[in-house]
Design an enzyme around this catalytic site. Structure first.
Site, PDB file in Angstrom:
ATOM      1  N   HIS A  23       0.853  -1.197   0.000  1.00  0.00           N
ATOM      2  CA  HIS A  23       0.000   0.000   0.000  1.00  0.00           C
ATOM      3  C   HIS A  23       0.881   1.236   0.000  1.00  0.00           C
ATOM      4  O   HIS A  23       1.791   1.356   0.815  1.00  0.00           O
ATOM      5  CB  HIS A  23      -0.904   0.024   1.237  1.00  0.00           C
ATOM      6  CG  HIS A  23      -1.752   1.247   1.269  1.00  0.00           C
ATOM      7  ND1 HIS A  23      -2.977   1.325   0.637  1.00  0.00           N
ATOM      8  CD2 HIS A  23      -1.535   2.484   1.799  1.00  0.00           C
ATOM      9  CE1 HIS A  23      -3.484   2.527   0.794  1.00  0.00           C
ATOM     10  NE2 HIS A  23      -2.623   3.260   1.495  1.00  0.00           N
ATOM     11  N   ASP A  78     -15.663   2.602   6.916  1.00  0.00           N
ATOM     12  CA  ASP A  78     -14.595   3.453   6.377  1.00  0.00           C
ATOM     13  C   ASP A  78     -15.113   4.289   5.218  1.00  0.00           C
ATOM     14  O   ASP A  78     -14.814   5.470   5.108  1.00  0.00           O
ATOM     15  CB  ASP A  78     -13.422   2.597   5.909  1.00  0.00           C
ATOM     16  CG  ASP A  78     -12.402   3.446   5.172  1.00  0.00           C
ATOM     17  OD1 ASP A  78     -11.849   4.352   5.812  1.00  0.00           O
ATOM     18  OD2 ASP A  78     -12.185   3.236   3.970  1.00  0.00           O
ATOM     19  N   LYS A 130      -9.296  -1.647   5.407  1.00  0.00           N
ATOM     20  CA  LYS A 130      -9.440  -2.261   4.082  1.00  0.00           C
ATOM     21  C   LYS A 130      -8.432  -3.394   3.882  1.00  0.00           C
ATOM     22  O   LYS A 130      -8.764  -4.429   3.302  1.00  0.00           O
ATOM     23  CB  LYS A 130      -9.267  -1.194   3.002  1.00  0.00           C
ATOM     24  CG  LYS A 130     -10.497  -0.289   2.910  1.00  0.00           C
ATOM     25  CD  LYS A 130     -10.307   0.865   1.945  1.00  0.00           C
ATOM     26  CE  LYS A 130      -9.437   1.945   2.566  1.00  0.00           C
ATOM     27  NZ  LYS A 130      -9.495   3.225   1.859  1.00  0.00           N
ATOM     28  N   ARG A 160     -15.044  12.825   6.043  1.00  0.00           N
ATOM     29  CA  ARG A 160     -13.753  13.491   6.273  1.00  0.00           C
ATOM     30  C   ARG A 160     -13.404  14.397   5.103  1.00  0.00           C
ATOM     31  O   ARG A 160     -12.875  15.505   5.295  1.00  0.00           O
ATOM     32  CB  ARG A 160     -12.642  12.451   6.467  1.00  0.00           C
ATOM     33  CG  ARG A 160     -12.705  11.759   7.825  1.00  0.00           C
ATOM     34  CD  ARG A 160     -11.834  10.502   7.838  1.00  0.00           C
ATOM     35  NE  ARG A 160     -10.445  10.795   7.616  1.00  0.00           N
ATOM     36  CZ  ARG A 160      -9.544   9.923   7.145  1.00  0.00           C
ATOM     37  NH1 ARG A 160      -9.919   8.688   6.837  1.00  0.00           N
ATOM     38  NH2 ARG A 160      -8.296  10.273   6.975  1.00  0.00           N
ATOM     39  N   SER A 175      -8.264   3.912   8.314  1.00  0.00           N
ATOM     40  CA  SER A 175      -8.870   3.790   6.991  1.00  0.00           C
ATOM     41  C   SER A 175      -8.094   2.782   6.136  1.00  0.00           C
ATOM     42  O   SER A 175      -8.674   1.886   5.523  1.00  0.00           O
ATOM     43  CB  SER A 175      -8.891   5.165   6.322  1.00  0.00           C
ATOM     44  OG  SER A 175      -9.398   5.072   5.014  1.00  0.00           O
TER      45      SER A 175
END
Lengths: 434, 434
Positions: free
Chosen positions: A82, A161, A187, A168, A183
């Site tokens: 990620h 989320d 996931k 947000r 967040s």
């Protein structure tokens, strides 16, 4: 428990119990706690932060708001990567098939472009036919068959989320380490990965512009991963200038295709191989990251990574012939050039400015429903530290509208600086947290 | 202008322009900016504050959201008093008719009990028939006729404050100096006063428990008043223990009637006369506050203040005979006594605890729609610094339910402390800001 008391406790710097966090999120999803109470809570968290226990509880509650994919039927270690997001950051497209070609399973769920940063899904969709919207069943099937799958977030995974993120975005509460961590992690855990490599960007093109904050985020991502029983490594990489030479969705796919076919691009190859090396290491195939890094380049040179990429594109509906013919493809109608106004060294090539220029060109969205032009973009001919003569070509600018090129040029002019003295060399791999 | 940019600017400690504040509030009232964006904004203001210019702009926008009463047809100076709220704080009922008896016009718009603090409207309504819900036309008529009028907030004045206040209440964003200032000032300016005396409470029974914050609030109230061209004085007064001897709506009216009939109650008389003195001074009748203070006591002693109070009650529909017979009125069914557990000096008589006890007895509301018992309350027989013997009566506790009395007693037991040594004397009038 009372929502106002929980908001007040966080506002005043208190530590919330996991029961309080669960109460707040669960009641929000059920409509008992309102959007305006959630946004006040998020702003209080923005100022006060959350410690690791609170961040863990928030992540856990968000995971439990939806399904968790069970990948235990696949006999092998599942490793994802990620990135916190950057400009020209196309490594996912290279390292996902690369790691799969090494025998690692890569279940990758990615996002779209956000603000000045590009998104893996938009890049994949610049390949005609490529379908990122697989069902969870197809996601599992493709992963088991090829060792790699690349899709977008589905409504079934971490729906809390999704709702909180949307809030947000419109209440200026995005850039908080704990909220970002929860967040991302909700996931990643829901997708079923066993181990995760985080590429935490540092510099003007990163989503957290402050270097110290990025370092704290990296630590938090690793520590929260461990609390969930996942192996994790965070690599802190430079995002003060764009990564690689191409910016823009299809242009970035092209650069990946070149790399997968053996071309080397200094910074992009290095970052890609270190991240891939970390994945191969977490996948248990080598004894350390640097051995993994060597293996990564060997797999690229062998053509196996490119082969795996073509398999993936085909399996997910993409038009493989388009990829094979990439060198002959047309560019957008309008090309502009940005040339050096004076001789010297490039002492600034600000990633944020190039990211904003790319949005002007149509590579990203100003509003959520804007349409993307997949072919638009920027091709860098010089980078930070390079010596240039007056009038040397610094970059090409491509789009379907000359006015967009001009707008992009203004941004690029602000983002580039040429000075007589050579600037200090920048570290590309700033730190690795294992 | 963009709501998210404005929230972000305040979040990051920026100073907002009056255009940005006006844009945010006006669009909120029109439904273009949502409750959740407003609550995120309010929480950002909670942490970052607003300077005087921003507070002025916020106040001005809230004023302009409704009507401003034009009192220019009355030939005389209009002076109001506003208290930040306390326990046993009944001065409005004494000084409003008192100042009017001096020839000053007192246009007073008050509030209800909030949390542990009592409210002037609830006290007035404990007088059978008294109507606090006058129209703006009747408000002007009574003021012109008697020189004094006492009503509640109407929907026509500062409706933005009303909506924002309701949101603050459920998002833990009440206790911020700028938001408190704008809320108070928008109503005071809209009601048409020329000059305002602020009674800013300090101590455990105040709404802002921190002394330094209360002092900043006092300064802000005075400086924002001046920016609106209003004369203003802030008196900082002690609210570490209840003011006067009676707590509870009708009990407090009774104490006012006694005072208006010449009884002196040390702390209550002093605070009342200083505030009234400041009003008389701002009304141009004397050369300084202390001369005003002397005049105030003379007006009380002359019976003119009591006479004006009876006129006011009659004009607003109240049952004057009820007031005249107050000494013969019954108490609630259940009386309890709280007696000294040991001999010594009273070193603590915490206003907040007595305020919470009064709520238990039915003097205030736990929820917005709770019904009040007007007769319930507490009568103090001893106060801070007094010498007591074991078993001396410290206070009487009155309500319609013995269980309520017991609950109140537990609170009072926590609020009172008796120690062998006499405590230091406390300043009643802590400071005066002119």
């Amino acid at each position: 428990m009372n929502p106002v008391e929980i908001i007040r406790a966080k506002r005043d710097g208190g530590k919330l119990s996991s029961e309080q966090i669960k109460f707040f999120i669960d009641n929000y999803l059920e409509g008992e706690i309102t959007d305006y109470q959630m946004s006040a809570f998020l702003m209080a968290v923005f100022f006060r932060g959350m410690n690791d226990d609170e961040t863990f509880a928030l992540t856990e509650t968000m995971i439990k708001s939806g399904k968790v994919v069970d990948l235990s039927f696949i006999n092998g270690i599942k490793v994802d990567k990620h990135s916190t997001g950057g400009v020209g950051d196309k490594t996912s497209l290279i390292l996902a098939p690369l790691a799969a070609a090494c025998g690692i399973y890569v279940p990758m769920i990615s996002g779209r472009g956000l603000g000045h940063t590009g998104g893996t899904l938009d890049k994949l969709e610049s390949i005609p036919g490529f379908n990122v919207n697989l069902s969870i069943e197809d996601y599992k099937r493709v992963l088991a068959k090829l060792g790699v799958v690349m899709i977008g977030q589905t409504a079934e995974l971490a729906p809390a989320d999704k709702r909180i993120y949307a809030l947000r975005d419109v209440t200026a509460t995005v850039n908080n380490i704990s909220l970002i961590t929860a967040s991302i992690m909700s996931k990643k855990i829901a997708e079923g990965a066993d181990a995760i490599v985080f590429d935490v960007k540092i510099g003007s093109g990163a989503n957290l512009p402050d270097e110290e904050e990025s370092k704290i985020l990296a630590k938090k991502l690793v520590s929260v991963s461990r609390k969930f029983g996942k192996k994790a490594i965070a690599v802190l990489t430079d995002m003060s200038q764009p990564l690689g030479n191409n910016i823009g969705n299809w242009l970035e796919v092209e650069e990946c295709l070149e790399l997968l076919n053996g071309v080397k691009v200094d910074d992009l190859s290095k970052v890609n191989n270190v991240l891939a090396g970390a994945m191969i290491y977490l996948g248990g195939k080598v004894k350390d990251i640097s051995e993994g890094e060597k293996i990564a380049q060997e797999i690229i040179d062998s053509g196996k990574a490119f082969g795996k990429f073509l398999e993936l594109v085909k399996e997910q509906g993409g038009y493989v012939e388009y990829l094979n013919a990439y060198k002959k493809l047309k560019r957008p109608e309008f090309k502009s050039e940005f040339r050096a106004l004076s001789g010297g060294f490039i002492t600034k090539m600000e990633a944020h400015g190039f990211g904003m220029a790319a949005i002007d060109l149509g590579c990203g969205r100003k509003k959520a429903d804007d349409k993307i032009n997949f072919l638009s973009g920027i091709v860098l001919k010089k980078k930070y530290g390079d010596k240039v003569l007056k009038d040397d070509l610094i970059c090409e600018i491509w789009s379907d509208d000359i006015a967009k090129n001009e707008a992009g040029k203004i941004r690029i002019n602000d983002a580039v600086k040429i000075e007589p003295e050579a600037p200090p060399k920048k570290e590309l791999i700033i730190d690795i947290l294992e």
